[in-house]
Scaffold this motif. Structure first.
Motif, PDB file in Angstrom:
ATOM      1  N   LYS A 434       9.894 -44.481  87.534  1.00  0.00           N
ATOM      2  CA  LYS A 434       8.777 -44.615  88.457  1.00  0.00           C
ATOM      3  C   LYS A 434       8.168 -46.005  88.375  1.00  0.00           C
ATOM      4  CE  LYS A 434       4.347 -42.399  89.609  1.00  0.00           C
ATOM      5  NZ  LYS A 434       3.398 -41.319  89.204  1.00  0.00           N
ATOM      6  N   SER A 435       7.957 -46.511  87.146  1.00  0.00           N
ATOM      7  CA  SER A 435       7.381 -47.844  86.946  1.00  0.00           C
ATOM      8  C   SER A 435       7.621 -48.251  85.503  1.00  0.00           C
ATOM      9  CB  SER A 435       5.876 -47.838  87.245  1.00  0.00           C
ATOM     10  OG  SER A 435       5.187 -46.982  86.339  1.00  0.00           O
ATOM     11  N   PHE A 436       7.431 -49.523  85.220  1.00  0.00           N
ATOM     12  CA  PHE A 436       7.467 -49.986  83.835  1.00  0.00           C
ATOM     13  C   PHE A 436       6.455 -51.109  83.651  1.00  0.00           C
ATOM     14  CE2 PHE A 436      10.681 -52.532  86.003  1.00  0.00           C
ATOM     15  CZ  PHE A 436      10.475 -53.819  85.514  1.00  0.00           C
ATOM     16  N   GLU A 437       5.946 -51.187  82.432  1.00  0.00           N
ATOM     17  CA  GLU A 437       4.917 -52.179  82.095  1.00  0.00           C
ATOM     18  C   GLU A 437       5.379 -52.959  80.879  1.00  0.00           C
ATOM     19  OE1 GLU A 437       0.109 -52.483  81.160  1.00  0.00           O
ATOM     20  OE2 GLU A 437       1.102 -50.533  81.310  1.00  0.00           O
ATOM     21  N   GLU A 438       5.461 -54.282  81.025  1.00  0.00           N
ATOM     22  CA  GLU A 438       5.885 -55.139  79.926  1.00  0.00           C
ATOM     23  C   GLU A 438       4.693 -55.502  79.054  1.00  0.00           C
ATOM     24  OE1 GLU A 438       9.044 -58.042  81.173  1.00  0.00           O
ATOM     25  OE2 GLU A 438       8.391 -57.401  83.159  1.00  0.00           O
ATOM     26  N   GLN A 439       4.977 -56.054  77.868  1.00  0.00           N
ATOM     27  CA  GLN A 439       3.914 -56.320  76.904  1.00  0.00           C
ATOM     28  C   GLN A 439       2.953 -57.415  77.358  1.00  0.00           C
ATOM     29  OE1 GLN A 439       3.073 -54.649  74.044  1.00  0.00           O
ATOM     30  NE2 GLN A 439       4.528 -53.202  74.920  1.00  0.00           N
ATOM     31  N   ASP A 440       3.401 -58.266  78.256  1.00  0.00           N
ATOM     32  CA  ASP A 440       2.497 -59.304  78.768  1.00  0.00           C
ATOM     33  C   ASP A 440       1.596 -58.773  79.885  1.00  0.00           C
ATOM     34  OD1 ASP A 440       4.292 -58.964  80.800  1.00  0.00           O
ATOM     35  OD2 ASP A 440       5.072 -61.013  80.780  1.00  0.00           O
ATOM     36  N   GLY A 441       1.664 -57.461  80.122  1.00  0.00           N
ATOM     37  CA  GLY A 441       0.796 -56.852  81.125  1.00  0.00           C
ATOM     38  C   GLY A 441       1.402 -56.782  82.510  1.00  0.00           C
ATOM     39  N   LYS A 442       2.589 -57.322  82.698  1.00  0.00           N
ATOM     40  CA  LYS A 442       3.224 -57.289  84.012  1.00  0.00           C
ATOM     41  C   LYS A 442       3.650 -55.864  84.339  1.00  0.00           C
ATOM     42  CE  LYS A 442       7.022 -59.267  86.715  1.00  0.00           C
ATOM     43  NZ  LYS A 442       8.219 -60.147  86.679  1.00  0.00           N
ATOM     44  N   PHE A 443       3.196 -55.368  85.470  1.00  0.00           N
ATOM     45  CA  PHE A 443       3.466 -53.991  85.887  1.00  0.00           C
ATOM     46  C   PHE A 443       4.372 -54.005  87.105  1.00  0.00           C
ATOM     47  CE2 PHE A 443       2.483 -50.207  88.411  1.00  0.00           C
ATOM     48  CZ  PHE A 443       2.628 -49.207  87.461  1.00  0.00           C
ATOM     49  N   THR A 444       5.428 -53.222  87.057  1.00  0.00           N
ATOM     50  CA  THR A 444       6.381 -53.157  88.163  1.00  0.00           C
ATOM     51  C   THR A 444       6.555 -51.712  88.584  1.00  0.00           C
ATOM     52  OG1 THR A 444       7.579 -55.076  87.294  1.00  0.00           O
ATOM     53  CG2 THR A 444       8.705 -53.725  88.942  1.00  0.00           C
ATOM     54  N   GLU A 445       6.312 -51.429  89.854  1.00  0.00           N
ATOM     55  CA  GLU A 445       6.501 -50.085  90.384  1.00  0.00           C
ATOM     56  C   GLU A 445       7.793 -50.050  91.182  1.00  0.00           C
ATOM     57  OE1 GLU A 445       3.952 -46.560  92.626  1.00  0.00           O
ATOM     58  OE2 GLU A 445       3.141 -48.586  92.466  1.00  0.00           O
ATOM     59  N   ILE A 446       8.564 -49.007  90.986  1.00  0.00           N
ATOM     60  CA  ILE A 446       9.871 -48.891  91.626  1.00  0.00           C
ATOM     61  C   ILE A 446       9.709 -48.238  92.998  1.00  0.00           C
ATOM     62  CG2 ILE A 446      12.205 -47.990  91.412  1.00  0.00           C
ATOM     63  CD1 ILE A 446      11.393 -50.062  89.299  1.00  0.00           C
ATOM     64  N   THR A 447      10.246 -48.876  94.007  1.00  0.00           N
ATOM     65  CA  THR A 447      10.233 -48.305  95.358  1.00  0.00           C
ATOM     66  C   THR A 447      11.671 -48.100  95.817  1.00  0.00           C
ATOM     67  OG1 THR A 447      10.140 -50.522  96.349  1.00  0.00           O
ATOM     68  CG2 THR A 447       8.045 -49.395  95.957  1.00  0.00           C
ATOM     69  N   VAL A 448      11.904 -46.975  96.454  1.00  0.00           N
ATOM     70  CA  VAL A 448      13.247 -46.624  96.917  1.00  0.00           C
ATOM     71  C   VAL A 448      13.172 -46.275  98.398  1.00  0.00           C
ATOM     72  CG1 VAL A 448      15.163 -45.015  96.676  1.00  0.00           C
ATOM     73  CG2 VAL A 448      13.927 -45.789  94.647  1.00  0.00           C
ATOM     74  N   GLN A 449      14.039 -46.868  99.182  1.00  0.00           N
ATOM     75  CA  GLN A 449      14.073 -46.599 100.613  1.00  0.00           C
ATOM     76  C   GLN A 449      15.336 -45.832 100.981  1.00  0.00           C
ATOM     77  OE1 GLN A 449      13.673 -50.400 102.542  1.00  0.00           O
ATOM     78  NE2 GLN A 449      11.448 -50.392 102.362  1.00  0.00           N
ATOM     79  N   GLY A 450      15.207 -44.954 101.956  1.00  0.00           N
ATOM     80  CA  GLY A 450      16.357 -44.197 102.433  1.00  0.00           C
ATOM     81  C   GLY A 450      16.859 -44.749 103.755  1.00  0.00           C
ATOM     82  N   ARG A 451      17.959 -44.199 104.213  1.00  0.00           N
ATOM     83  CA  ARG A 451      18.497 -44.582 105.527  1.00  0.00           C
ATOM     84  C   ARG A 451      18.698 -43.315 106.345  1.00  0.00           C
ATOM     85  NH1 ARG A 451      24.163 -43.816 105.566  1.00  0.00           N
ATOM     86  NH2 ARG A 451      25.067 -43.536 103.494  1.00  0.00           N
ATOM     87  N   ARG A 452      18.387 -43.398 107.626  1.00  0.00           N
ATOM     88  CA  ARG A 452      18.482 -42.212 108.466  1.00  0.00           C
ATOM     89  C   ARG A 452      19.938 -41.876 108.739  1.00  0.00           C
ATOM     90  NH1 ARG A 452      15.764 -38.827 111.365  1.00  0.00           N
ATOM     91  NH2 ARG A 452      13.732 -39.798 111.112  1.00  0.00           N
ATOM     92  N   ILE A 453      20.285 -40.609 108.533  1.00  0.00           N
ATOM     93  CA  ILE A 453      21.638 -40.142 108.837  1.00  0.00           C
ATOM     94  C   ILE A 453      21.617 -38.986 109.830  1.00  0.00           C
ATOM     95  CG2 ILE A 453      22.534 -40.880 106.604  1.00  0.00           C
ATOM     96  CD1 ILE A 453      22.536 -37.921 105.766  1.00  0.00           C
TER      97      ILE A 453
END
Length: 706
Positions: A434-453
């Protein structure tokens, strides 16, 4: 005189000796100074390195691995500081004494330790690694000479159930990822090791207990997963109970948010397996034949390509049908029925007949469009892409493929395919981070996109017939009006690798479903390997999902989602979902009457070599001659078609949107590639340009709501 001469001789001798001593002294001092100059100036740097190597020992300061937490912040993996003990056998304490003391601590035989440590005489040896608090206190209380302590980390998994294989994985003795998420995200969890120095004397004794830091370590990142451990625990308990009840070899299951692809739970239970120490996750690494769960591909293909409507009559052949001279069978004798009924009762014969109505290459096209034959991209190691058999599109090959033969899929691929129906047509990527936070405080949230079928109206029709499977079909045993589930059962014969045939006595029972029907938030896949006595997926696998939803969804879901799947929602509740049997139902008229022409054109737009367009023009002509069809066409058909297919003149007129909710109108306008402007709230009472007027290049519609 003689005395004076002797005195002079003695003085000369002493003087000569003094000169010799002085010269010798000067030579010695000169040599010492020269040696000192050589050592301090000329050879100073190299000798300094030698001295440091003799008195200092550089050590790696292991960085603590980052924590892993679930979606609610519960700790799933944590690094805890522990004491380890080391020394030199037989230097200060004999190997026999050390072995006798440490054997109970490390759980080994004294004789084995003696044999090992005697062979490491005066060599650096670890006596006990990562002792718990009580063991560390015991070792310190011995006060054995030559036994030294150092700090290391131990990886703990507070929530892990030993007999259940889950996606977390584990680490090796060096605290590097060895399986699961620990391995896949090792580069984030491991951090950066530091450097330290241990001091000792010239003989190698007297290590300081704590190293002097030279370069501090940097801990690993903190990972937050999409997993919800409450769902994980519930699914694990229900799956284990089902395996024991039906005496199955093993069971697998996962829960996923079908709208985002976020994995909520992932359980692999094998009573005879390694449990949490399994090095692979069978939900992503092992393949199986999907059986009847694969029929969603066939039906979605036929509805999308306009080959059938749900009302079309199909012959079930009273339980058997001939295809290229070979016979397919059903468990029950079904005669003529609608396509919807054929799906609900899971008729192999009817499904095969529907598949053979498609153009020869279309079923294979839709199989791959649903993501089968390629990896989903889930963030776990060892994912298999599955396999689609390469075979000629003969009548029997198309028939067998349509019911899941000749294709090998992973459970996570099944979940992704069914999610595209649940979420309205998008193929999403299953994921666990879902997300990860590094020790320097940098926060990264994971985004996932789909494709219409899938088009939304096709997905909606598929939801309806999947709800019918639970309401009155092969999974009716789990029908519960308070927990409306839509899904599909599968009961696949297991292949015999020795005889290259199917084993008629061994089955994989499968159920894939989502809850609630019209606003799905949870999608589940449940698989039981060789259940005994009863082998049908609807009776063995499906109750696992229902029981899990009953336990996990209570008190969380909105009251509106707890209606019967056959209660009709309003248009405001779910776009394109009001599929009543009334002839005035615009959504059904559109799908059943116009879809053949629209779908054929879309298919040609996707595939440059789709072939002759004459059948499409014939379909268009038949629709144009039907007033209802023309009206539906004018409402919904866009202009994204190939130029060599000439659409009727009423394609470029504005649909009648009055009375619809804003959400439903937006669905329609998106189909047309149009823009909109909104005034007011509520239902649409007027529109500009008005219905049936010609579209301009601006393609903007102003909607008045009240």
């Amino acid at each position: 005189m003689v005395q004076g001469q002797r005195t002079r001789q003695l003085e000369a001798t002493f003087a000569r000796r003094r000169r010799i001593l002085l010269i010798a002294g000067c030579c010695v001092w000169g040599a010492l100074w020269a040696r000192t100059f050589f050592l301090q100036v000329i050879s100073g740097a190299p000798l300094k390195d030698v001295a440091e190597k003799q008195t200092d020992r550089d050590v790696r300061l292991v960085a603590p691995r980052g924590h892993i937490v679930d979606a609610r912040g519960h700790l799933l993996a944590i690094s805890v500081g522990r004491e380890s003990f080391f020394g030199y056998p037989n230097r200060e304490t004999s190997a026999r004494v050390l072995a006798a003391r440490f054997a109970p601590i490390v759980g080994a035989r004294t004789a084995d330790l003696i044999a090992t440590w005697e062979g490491r005489n005066n060599r650096y040896t670890v006596f006990a690694r990562r002792c718990n608090d009580q063991a560390a206190r015991d070792v310190r209380s011995w006060q054995l000479p030559g036994v030294y302590a150092t700090n290391e980390y131990e990886r703990l998994y507070p929530c892990i159930m030993p007999e259940i294989a889950d996606p977390i994985g584990f680490v090796n003795d060096a605290l590097s990822g060895a399986a699961g998420l620990e391995l896949f995200y090792d580069h984030l969890l491991a951090g950066v090791d530091g450097e330290g120095s241990l001091l000792r004397d010239a003989s190698g004794r007297g290590f300081s207990i704590d190293p002097v830091p030279v370069k501090p370590s940097r801990p690993g990142a903190r990972l937050q997963l999409t997993l919800d451990w409450s769902w994980q625990s519930i699914l694990a308990e229900e799956l284990k109970s089902a395996v024991e009840k039906w005496h199955a070899h093993s069971g697998m299951g996962l829960l996923m948010n079908p709208n985002t692809g976020a994995i909520l739970a992932m359980v692999d239970y094998d009573p005879n397996g390694l449990g949490s120490k399994a090095r692979k996750n069978r939900l992503v690494s092992d393949v199986m034949e999907p059986g009847s769960t694969f029929k969603i591909v066939t039906y979605a293909a036929a509805l999308s390509d306009g080959t059938i409507s749900l009302r079309r009559l199909v012959d079930g052949g009273n339980g058997q049908g001939q295809f290229s001279g070979r016979t397919l069978h059903d468990d029950k004798h079904h005669g003529v029925m609608t396509a919807a009924e054929a799906f609900i009762v899971s008729s192999n014969v009817a499904t095969a007949r529907i598949a053979n109505l498609l153009r020869p290459d279309r079923l294979n096209f839709w199989v791959r469009r649903f993501g089968f034959g390629e990896a989903t991209g889930i963030d776990l190691p060892g994912e298999s892409p599955g396999r689609i058999a390469t075979q000629k599109p003969t009548e029997i090959n198309i028939a067998t493929l349509s019911i899941g033969h000749g294709v090998a899929v992973t459970p996570v691929q099944l979940a992704a395919a069914y999610a595209s129906v649940a979420n309205g047509g998008y193929l999403v990527r299953p994921h666990l981070l879902k997300s990860f936070e590094e020790q320097d405080g940098k926060f990264t949230e994971i985004t996932v996109q789909g494709r219409r079928i899938l088009r939304p109206e096709v997905a909606c029709l598929m939801k309806k017939i999947m709800a019918g499977v639970v309401h009155e079909g092969t999974a009716k045993v789990i029908y519960d009006s308070l927990y409306p589930i839509a899904g599909k059962t599968g009961t696949a014969e297991k292949p015999n690798l020795k005889t290259h045939t199917y084993d008629k006595s061994k089955f994989m029972a499968t159920f894939v479903g989502f809850y609630p029907v019209f606003k799905p938030r949870i999608l589940g896949v449940v698989i039981l390997d060789e259940p005994q006595q009863v082998h049908y997926g609807g009776y063995t696998a499906a109750p696992v999902l229902l029981n899990a939803i009953r336990r996990g969804a209570t008190g969380v879901d909105d009251a509106d989602d707890r209606r019967s799947p056959y209660e009709q929602p309003s248009m405001a509740d779910s776009p394109m979902a009001a599929l009543s049997d009334s002839d005035q139902d615009w959504a059904r008229r559109f799908v059943d009457v116009v879809a053949p022409a629209v779908s054929f054109m879309e298919a040609h737009a996707e595939l440059p070599d789709a072939g002759d367009t004459a059948p499409a023009l014939a379909e268009i002509a038949s629709v144009a001659g039907n007033p209802d069809g023309a009206n539906a066409w004018g409402r919904f058909v866009g202009t994204n078609v190939r130029k060599n297919i000439v659409a009727p003149p009423f394609v470029e007129t504005w649909p009648d949107l009055k009375g619809l909710s804003l959400r439903d109108a937006m669905v329609v306008l998106r189909q047309l590639g149009a823009r909109w402007e909104v005034e007011g709230t509520g239902a649409i009472v007027a529109q500009f340009p008005p219905a049936d007027s010609a579209m301009t290049e601006d393609r903007t519609c102003r909607l008045i709501l009240q």
